[in-house]
Enzyme design. Structure first.
Site, PDB file in Angstrom:
ATOM      1  N   ARG A  78      16.474   5.850 -10.189  1.00 30.87           N
ATOM      2  CA  ARG A  78      16.618   7.144  -9.273  1.00 30.87           C
ATOM      3  C   ARG A  78      15.660   6.279  -8.099  1.00 30.87           C
ATOM      4  NH1 ARG A  78      15.648   9.551 -14.189  1.00 30.87           N
ATOM      5  NH2 ARG A  78      13.042   9.371 -14.079  1.00 30.87           N
ATOM      6  N   ASP A 107      13.013   7.715  -4.291  1.00 26.19           N
ATOM      7  CA  ASP A 107      12.571   9.035  -4.117  1.00 26.19           C
ATOM      8  C   ASP A 107      13.109   8.785  -2.429  1.00 26.19           C
ATOM      9  OD1 ASP A 107      10.808   8.653  -5.619  1.00 26.19           O
ATOM     10  OD2 ASP A 107       9.414   6.913  -4.565  1.00 26.19           O
ATOM     11  N   ARG A 124       6.475  -0.051  -3.128  1.00 27.33           N
ATOM     12  CA  ARG A 124       5.336   1.044  -2.530  1.00 27.33           C
ATOM     13  C   ARG A 124       3.976   0.492  -2.673  1.00 27.33           C
ATOM     14  NH1 ARG A 124       8.069   6.886  -1.353  1.00 27.33           N
ATOM     15  NH2 ARG A 124       5.951   6.565   0.097  1.00 27.33           N
TER      16      ARG A 124
END
Length: 278
Positions: free
Chosen positions: A66, A68, A213
Site C-alpha cells: 500500500r 500513502d 519518508r
C-alpha cells in the site's frame, strides 16, 4: 455470445482464474492506494475499471504494498480472481480503456491459484527523487521532493550504511503503523545525483508506514549539515520516533514494486521506470 477468449466459467464453480497486473500511477490526485469511503483512491479506480471491463460483478484486488496519499507507483502488482478468461493483452488494453489518465496497466499475467501479490513478494523497492534548487519545483511539482540548501553526498552515504541489515526501525515508524513488528531487513540503499536531481533507492524485505519518508528526513538533515553522519546511528538505536527528523514530503516517493521468485515469471519493472529522473 461470448467468444472463446471471453468464455465464462460456470457460475456455480469457484473463481479459479487468478490474474496479476502491473500498474503505474501518479498518486498526486489520490488518497493513497487502499480503498476508502471517499472512493478516491488508486485501488477504487482500478477496481471500478476492472468491474466495468468484465461486466460480471464487482472485482476486488489485493496489492503488493500500500502507498500513502501523494505517493506514486511505477509497478504496483495486484492480484484478483476473475469469473472470465481473456487473453493477457485484452486485460491490459480493456482495463486501461476505463482508467483515468494518471493510472495505467502495463502488463497482465495469469498466475497460479496460490499466487499472492503481497505474501509471495521476497522484497520491495522504493525510490525518492529530490530536487536541490533555490527555486521550488514547477513542471515537476508533486513528482519530486524539494530542498533549497546544498547537500553533500559522502555524509549521506556514510549515514545510510548504518541502516543496512536487520534492525528495529521503531525510530522511523509512523504512530499509526499496523505492522506486527518494527524489525525489518534493509538490503540496499543507493544515492546518486544527476544535475539538480538526487535519487535515493531502497530495497528491503518490507517497509514500515512512513519508514522511507522518515529516513529521508534524517538523510537530508545530514546532507545539508544540520547533523553529522553518526547521528543516524543514534536515531536508529534510540528506537523512538521523537529522535528522528520530521516526516518528509510524499511528493518524490515512488513504489518501484515488489520482487518475486523468478519461477513465477513476474516482470521486475515497467516502461514507467524510464521516466524516473536522478
Amino acid at each position: 455470445m461470448l467468444s472463446t477468449s471471453d468464455r465464462l466459467i460456470d457460475a456455480r464453480a469457484p473463481l479459479t482464474t487468478r490474474m496479476a497486473l502491473g500498474v503505474s500511477y501518479n498518486g498526486s490526485a489520490y488518497d493513497g492506494w487502499q480503498s476508502q469511503l471517499s472512493g478516491r483512491t488508486v485501488q477504487d479506480e482500478l477496481e471500478r475499471a476492472l468491474t466495468r471491463f468484465i461486466a460480471h460483478g464487482p472485482i476486488r484486488t489485493l496489492c503488493a504494498g500500500r502507498t500513502d496519499a501523494g505517493v506514486h507507483g511505477l509497478m504496483q502488482v495486484v492480484h484478483f480472481d476473475s469469473p472470465v478468461v481473456r487473453p493477457d493483452h485484452a486485460w491490459m488494453r480493456g482495463t486501461n480503456s476505463f482508467l483515468p489518465h494518471d493510472i495505467a496497466v502495463h502488463w497482465a499475467r495469469q498466475v497460479p491459484a496460490h499466487f499472492h501479490a503481497r505474501a509471495n513478494a521476497v522484497a520491495r523497492r522504493y525510490a525518492y527523487v529530490l530536487l536541490e534548487s533555490p527555486v521550488r519545483p514547477s513542471v515537476d511539482a508533486g513528482r519530486v521532493g524539494w530542498v533549497f540548501r546544498p547537500m553533500a553526498l559522502e555524509p549521506m552515504q556514510e549515514a545510510a550504511q548504518a541502516l543496512l541489515g536487520e534492525h528495529d526501525f521503531t525510530s522511523f515508524r509512523a504512530a499509526q503503523c499496523q505492522a506486527h513488528s518494527p524489525v525489518k531487513q534493509l538490503r540496499r540503499i543507493s544515492i546518486t545525483r544527476r544535475g539538480a536531481y538526487w535519487r535515493f533507492e531502497f530495497e528491503a524485505s518490507a517497509f514500515l508506514h512512513h519508514m522511507i519518508r522518515n529516513i529521508m528526513g534524517c538523510l537530508i538533515a545530514i546532507g545539508n549539515g544540520n547533523h553529522p553522519a553518526s547521528w543516524m546511528t543514534e536515531v536508529l538505536h534510540a528506537r523512538s520516533r521523537d529522535a528522528a527528523a520530521p516526516t518528509f514530503s510524499p511528493d518524490g516517493l515512488y513504489f518501484l514494486g515488489p520482487l518475486y521468485d523468478e519461477s513465477l515469471g513476474i516482470p521486475t519493472q515497467t516502461a514507467a521506470f524510464d521516466w524516473l529522473p536522478g
